[in-house]
Design a protein around this motif. Structure first.
Motif, PDB file in Angstrom:
ATOM      1  N   HIS A  80       7.467  -2.341 -11.810  1.00 48.76           N
ATOM      2  CA  HIS A  80       6.843  -1.593 -12.058  1.00 48.76           C
ATOM      3  C   HIS A  80       5.759  -2.813 -12.794  1.00 48.76           C
ATOM      4  O   HIS A  80       4.468  -2.660 -12.978  1.00 48.76           O
ATOM      5  CB  HIS A  80       6.735  -0.715 -13.168  1.00 48.76           C
ATOM      6  N   ARG A  81       5.924  -4.295 -13.106  1.00 49.87           N
ATOM      7  CA  ARG A  81       5.227  -4.956 -13.826  1.00 49.87           C
ATOM      8  C   ARG A  81       5.234  -6.079 -13.115  1.00 49.87           C
ATOM      9  O   ARG A  81       5.040  -7.682 -13.722  1.00 49.87           O
ATOM     10  CB  ARG A  81       6.249  -5.294 -15.484  1.00 49.87           C
ATOM     11  N   THR A  82       5.451  -6.418 -12.146  1.00 42.12           N
ATOM     12  CA  THR A  82       5.314  -8.066 -11.332  1.00 42.12           C
ATOM     13  C   THR A  82       4.442  -7.493  -9.842  1.00 42.12           C
ATOM     14  O   THR A  82       4.546  -6.568  -9.570  1.00 42.12           O
ATOM     15  CB  THR A  82       6.014  -8.995 -10.631  1.00 42.12           C
ATOM     16  N   ARG A  83       3.884  -8.325  -9.438  1.00 45.04           N
ATOM     17  CA  ARG A  83       2.897  -8.532  -8.058  1.00 45.04           C
ATOM     18  C   ARG A  83       3.588  -8.135  -7.107  1.00 45.04           C
ATOM     19  O   ARG A  83       3.284  -7.839  -6.302  1.00 45.04           O
ATOM     20  CB  ARG A  83       2.333 -10.186  -7.989  1.00 45.04           C
ATOM     21  N   VAL A 138      11.309  -3.840 -14.403  1.00 46.01           N
ATOM     22  CA  VAL A 138      10.578  -5.180 -14.551  1.00 46.01           C
ATOM     23  C   VAL A 138       9.318  -4.797 -12.899  1.00 46.01           C
ATOM     24  O   VAL A 138       8.729  -5.308 -12.803  1.00 46.01           O
ATOM     25  CB  VAL A 138      10.697  -5.871 -15.188  1.00 46.01           C
ATOM     26  N   TYR A 183       6.347   6.057  -2.206  1.00 47.84           N
ATOM     27  CA  TYR A 183       6.744   6.168  -4.351  1.00 47.84           C
ATOM     28  C   TYR A 183       7.967   6.123  -4.194  1.00 47.84           C
ATOM     29  O   TYR A 183       9.439   6.911  -3.754  1.00 47.84           O
ATOM     30  CB  TYR A 183       6.723   8.405  -4.116  1.00 47.84           C
ATOM     31  N   TYR A 210       5.140  -1.547  -3.315  1.00 49.35           N
ATOM     32  CA  TYR A 210       5.004  -0.195  -2.987  1.00 49.35           C
ATOM     33  C   TYR A 210       3.464   0.018  -2.099  1.00 49.35           C
ATOM     34  O   TYR A 210       3.281   0.950  -1.951  1.00 49.35           O
ATOM     35  CB  TYR A 210       3.901  -0.058  -4.447  1.00 49.35           C
ATOM     36  N   ALA A 211       2.964  -0.820  -1.964  1.00 45.18           N
ATOM     37  CA  ALA A 211       1.937  -1.429  -1.432  1.00 45.18           C
ATOM     38  C   ALA A 211       2.200  -0.906   0.293  1.00 45.18           C
ATOM     39  O   ALA A 211       1.365  -0.267   0.971  1.00 45.18           O
ATOM     40  CB  ALA A 211       0.591  -2.869  -1.081  1.00 45.18           C
ATOM     41  N   SER A 241       3.715  -5.101  -6.963  1.00 43.91           N
ATOM     42  CA  SER A 241       2.750  -3.838  -6.171  1.00 43.91           C
ATOM     43  C   SER A 241       2.913  -4.662  -5.200  1.00 43.91           C
ATOM     44  O   SER A 241       2.128  -3.020  -4.267  1.00 43.91           O
ATOM     45  CB  SER A 241       1.898  -4.156  -6.932  1.00 43.91           C
ATOM     46  N   TYR A 242       3.439  -5.144  -4.377  1.00 49.40           N
ATOM     47  CA  TYR A 242       3.256  -5.311  -3.067  1.00 49.40           C
ATOM     48  C   TYR A 242       4.254  -4.264  -2.320  1.00 49.40           C
ATOM     49  O   TYR A 242       4.070  -4.452  -1.007  1.00 49.40           O
ATOM     50  CB  TYR A 242       3.827  -6.869  -3.035  1.00 49.40           C
TER      51      TYR A 242
END
Lengths: 325, 510
Positions: free
Chosen positions: A181-184, A178, A262, A190-191, A187-188
């Motif tokens: 894949h499902r929080t900000r 979770v 990735y 991965y960024a 995503s940071y």
């Protein structure tokens, strides 16, 4: 299929095939008892590998994981047996200490611009050394709480036992999935692994995220240490030697790109289970040296790195675009 | 075309009397710039003109030393690009600054994803991403990795992100540099749509024909100063080229020309040398005691030509003869062995070892030519460095001081000395006077003339037309990666060169 899913699909396929092959030789391996043991025996590795997955996706590496596990087991043993604290209090202190440790490493990596490899290598020596200073000898833990925990389990259909520590690992994986894949925050992470400069220009709080990533990894290593302590009922400064490398192997075999950007937490679970499968097979076989585990893992790792190289270099951008004019 | 400037209408963004100083160098000197809603304002200038400094100030990456920025009439200052973005100024850079490893949707909304109890609302983001991209005429799978799409699509996504998050001013920094012809058309459609929506768009490029096609006004910078702002409807391509290369060129002032100086036998002959995608095949012969000037705008293929000659990039066609004998040049060490020297354009990046001493910088090419087993001893080094430092009048307190402490002009002469030390037959100078105090220009020009008299063959690339005219026996003009003209004799004048550069542009713009 999304190209980053391909290594994961490959791992899952290999796991299923290998499991079927093992079962055809040793039918006894097809049971929830074996599965239960898989989970219990690899719980500490799995928990540490979740943290490692985040670190590697962000483009870093954490070599301190095994040492933090070792340090935590000693710290807990000292707090329970010498200081006389309740295990739960000792656990809380251990988690706080490892979280702080990780935050310091993350801060050093970001603010001093030192590669994570170097910082966490220093962290590894610090934690391992610190553990030996606390107690060079193994400390056995005898506490009512420990015996209660090790006796508790959930009976699975087929007679398998889901122990508390196996359950903790599954919970950590679900949490990790979770979170990734499902929080900000996910995503940071991965960024940062994709391109740190772009991430900063897009407003990703790079400093905060870097610190949080290493904090997460160390905290989970601390939790892995708690689990290891419950698993062995002891604290020893040299326990979990080299676990960071097993964790890295599990992460990479699970389809996470070692260069960052990735990866999947669920893939790491398959990676851990694949390592457990090889170990279990060797136990069932009885005639093979346990070092074969390392050889098989080494071969798998090599194969997966090759596979990723192929997948990520062969697939050039080629998506169809509809322009409306 | 909108009638600009419009009376009574406040510009969306106005920069007033902006000055930015780096060390002793005035990168921007008292520059004004303004832009209105619904306008495309092109910003032109050669390398070092101050374009990127101005953009960095407008977008918050730099802070001006003097002057102020007004956003909708209100003075503002930006701490960093994020703050500028939050206040309405979005930027899209030439190399797309997004995340190729993440989905299109995530790239659009990273950091601004709607969440519920900390969980990102993925479906909502994807739907919104589809809606946003549809307004740009783009229908793509927004869940796919951004990196799986072409650069043009990535650029539109970057523009969409900038517009979504900022929405007043959009700065496009060379958006068409890596696009093919069709993609440029699509990009312009996107720009037209945004213009119609009332956005103020700053467009930076070095393609003059694109400026005439898409922009309403143009501001030209040169050496950190504003040359002028013009309505593009009122000017021709030749006017703009003249503004970029020096505004006083055509007005009578005729710099001294070296004329029909005697030249020796052919030193280097390049025949049909070329590399697809970089420079169209060209033929050029340089004689002993001859200087060939290379003129052309930024991006015209000047530097690429020099890199081919020196083997930095390997040519895929053509032959090279040195002193009548065929040679192969596919890497710089072969070029050095053939007696070539190359002083690159950006000496800080490509030429100077800043922390090494003047002496070490001078002897390094000679040492490389000799091979590392024939090390020059310290006395030889001192003697060689001293000889060339004196010959070129390099002013340094000591030859043991780090080169980075020298002025730009002296650094340039150190690089020259480095190549002269290997006794070359052919020397390539790419923008030898760039970033050097104006006073030192004349000295570099004198040095070039002296080297010619010593019998060297020189190829000198320069945007300073006055100087090109002052030292060239011949001038070749580059345009769109092609050698388009070779000027000799009376034709070597700034006015003729400007016309040769602009010819094609005028045609395609009209």
């Amino acid at each position: 299929m999304n190209r980053s899913l391909r290594p994961l699909a490959a791992t899952a396929t290999i796991f299923v095939l290998a499991y079927l092959a093992a079962v055809s030789q040793h039918p006894g391996m097809l049971s929830t008892r074996v599965l239960g043991n898989f989970l219990t025996d690899n719980a500490f590795l799995g928990i540490a590998a979740v943290g490692m997955t985040f670190v590697i996706i962000s483009g870093g590496i954490d070599l301190s994981v095994g040492a933090v596990i070792g340090f935590t087991t000693v710290l807990i043993a000292v707090l329970i047996m010498w200081v006389g604290l309740h295990p739960l209090v000792a656990f809380a202190i251990a988690l706080a200490v490892s979280a702080l440790f990780g935050a310091c490493m993350g801060a050093a990596i970001h603010y001093l611009k030192v590669p994570s490899f170097i910082v966490t290598l220093a962290g590894m020596f610090l934690a391992r050394g610190g553990a030996s200073v606390l107690s060079p000898d193994s400390i056995g833990i005898k506490h009512e709480f420990y015996s209660t925990i090790s006796k508790s389990y959930l009976l699975m259909p087929g007679g398998g036992r889901l122990t508390v520590i196996g359950g903790i690992m599954i919970a950590v994986f679900l949490f990790g999935i979770v979170l990734a894949h499902r929080t900000r925050f996910g995503s940071y992470v991965y960024a940062l692994g994709g391109n740190e400069t772009s991430a900063a220009l897009m407003g990703v709080p790079v400093a905060r995220t870097t610190i949080q990533i290493y904090m997460l990894s160390s905290t989970l290593a601390g939790l892995a240490g708690i689990v290891f302590s419950l698993y062995t009922s002891a604290g020893y400064s040299l326990s979990a030697l080299g676990v960071e490398l097993d964790a890295i192997a599990a992460v990479v075999i699970g389809g996470t790109l070692l260069t960052g950007g990735y990866g999947f937490v669920a893939g790491t679970f398959v990676g851990v289970m694949l390592q457990g499968l090889v170990q279990t097979y060797i136990v069932f076989d009885g005639s093979l040296s346990s070092w074969w585990t390392k050889i098989v893992i080494g071969a798998l790792l090599f194969m997966f790195i090759l596979l990723q190289r192929l997948v990520f270099t062969a697939s050039a951008p080629s998506r169809k675009v509809l322009w409306k004019t | 075309m909108p009638n600009i400037p419009r009376d009574g209408l406040e510009p969306v963004l106005r920069a007033r009397k902006i000055t930015k100083i780096f060390g002793r160098h005035r990168a921007l000197d008292d520059v004004d710039f303004d832009i209105y809603g619904g306008e495309v304002h092109a910003l032109l200038g050669e390398n070092g003109a101050g374009k990127s400094t101005l953009i960095k100030i407008l977008t918050g990456a730099y802070q001006p030393d003097e002057g102020e920025i007004l956003l909708a009439g209100q003075p503002v200052s930006f701490r960093d690009p994020l703050q500028a973005q939050a206040k309405g100024i979005g930027t899209v850079y030439q190399e797309v600054n997004l995340l190729p490893n993440r989905s299109v949707a995530e790239n659009l909304f990273l950091g601004h994803q709607p969440t519920r109890f900390g969980i990102v609302q993925r479906k909502a983001i994807e739907a919104k991403a589809r809606d946003v991209l549809a307004t740009y005429g783009l229908e793509i799978d927004v869940r796919a990795e951004l990196g799986s799409y072409s650069v043009a699509v990535q650029q539109v996504v970057a523009i969409a992100r900038a517009v979504e998050l900022s929405g007043k001013v959009l700065v496009l920094d060379e958006p068409t540099a890596s696009l093919d012809h069709n993609e440029v058309r699509k990009m312009f459609e996107v720009v037209e749509r945004l213009k119609a929506r009332g956005l103020a768009i700053v467009f930076i490029t070095h393609f003059l024909d694109q400026v005439f096609e898409i922009a309403d006004r143009v501001t030209v910078l040169r050496n950190g100063r504003k040359v002028g702002t013009e309505n593009l409807a009122d000017v021709t391509a030749t006017d703009v080229v003249r503004m970029m290369l020096g505004k006083d060129i055509a007005f009578g002032h005729q710099p001294t020309r070296i004329g029909e100086a005697e030249t020796g036998p052919a030193r280097v002959e390049f025949t049909d040398l070329g590399k697809s995608g970089k420079v169209a095949p060209f033929s050029l012969t340089l004689h002993e005691g001859e200087v060939v000037g290379v003129a052309g705008l930024l991006g015209s293929g000047r530097t690429e030509m020099a890199r081919l000659m020196f083997g930095v990039d390997a040519a895929d066609s053509g032959r090279v003869r040195v002193g009548g004998k065929p040679v192969t040049i596919s890497n710089p060490s072969q070029a050095v062995a053939a007696g070539f020297g190359f002083c690159p354009e950006d000496r800080k990046i490509d030429g100077i070892f800043g922390d090494l001493s003047v002496r070490e910088n001078i002897i390094i090419a000679l040492q490389a030519k000799l091979g590392w087993f024939k090390a020059l001893n310290r006395d030889e080094q001192i003697e060689i460095a001293g000889r060339f430092a004196e010959a070129l009048d390099i002013r340094a307190a000591s030859h043991d001081m780090p080169v980075k402490l020298l002025s730009g002009g002296n650094q340039q002469k150190v690089i020259l000395a480095r190549w002269l030390a290997i006794d070359p037959g052919f020397l390539i100078l790419d923008e030898p006077t760039r970033g050097i105090d104006v006073g030192a220009h004349a000295e570099i020009v004198r040095t070039i003339n002296r080297l010619r008299e010593d019998g060297l063959a020189l190829l000198v690339i320069s945007s300073e037309l006055d100087e090109v005219v002052a030292y060239s026996n011949r001038v070749v003009v580059m345009r769109d990666r092609e050698m388009v003209a070779e000027l000799t004799g009376e034709d070597i004048s700034p006015a003729v060169i400007v016309n040769a550069i602009a010819e094609n542009k005028t045609r395609s713009a009209s």
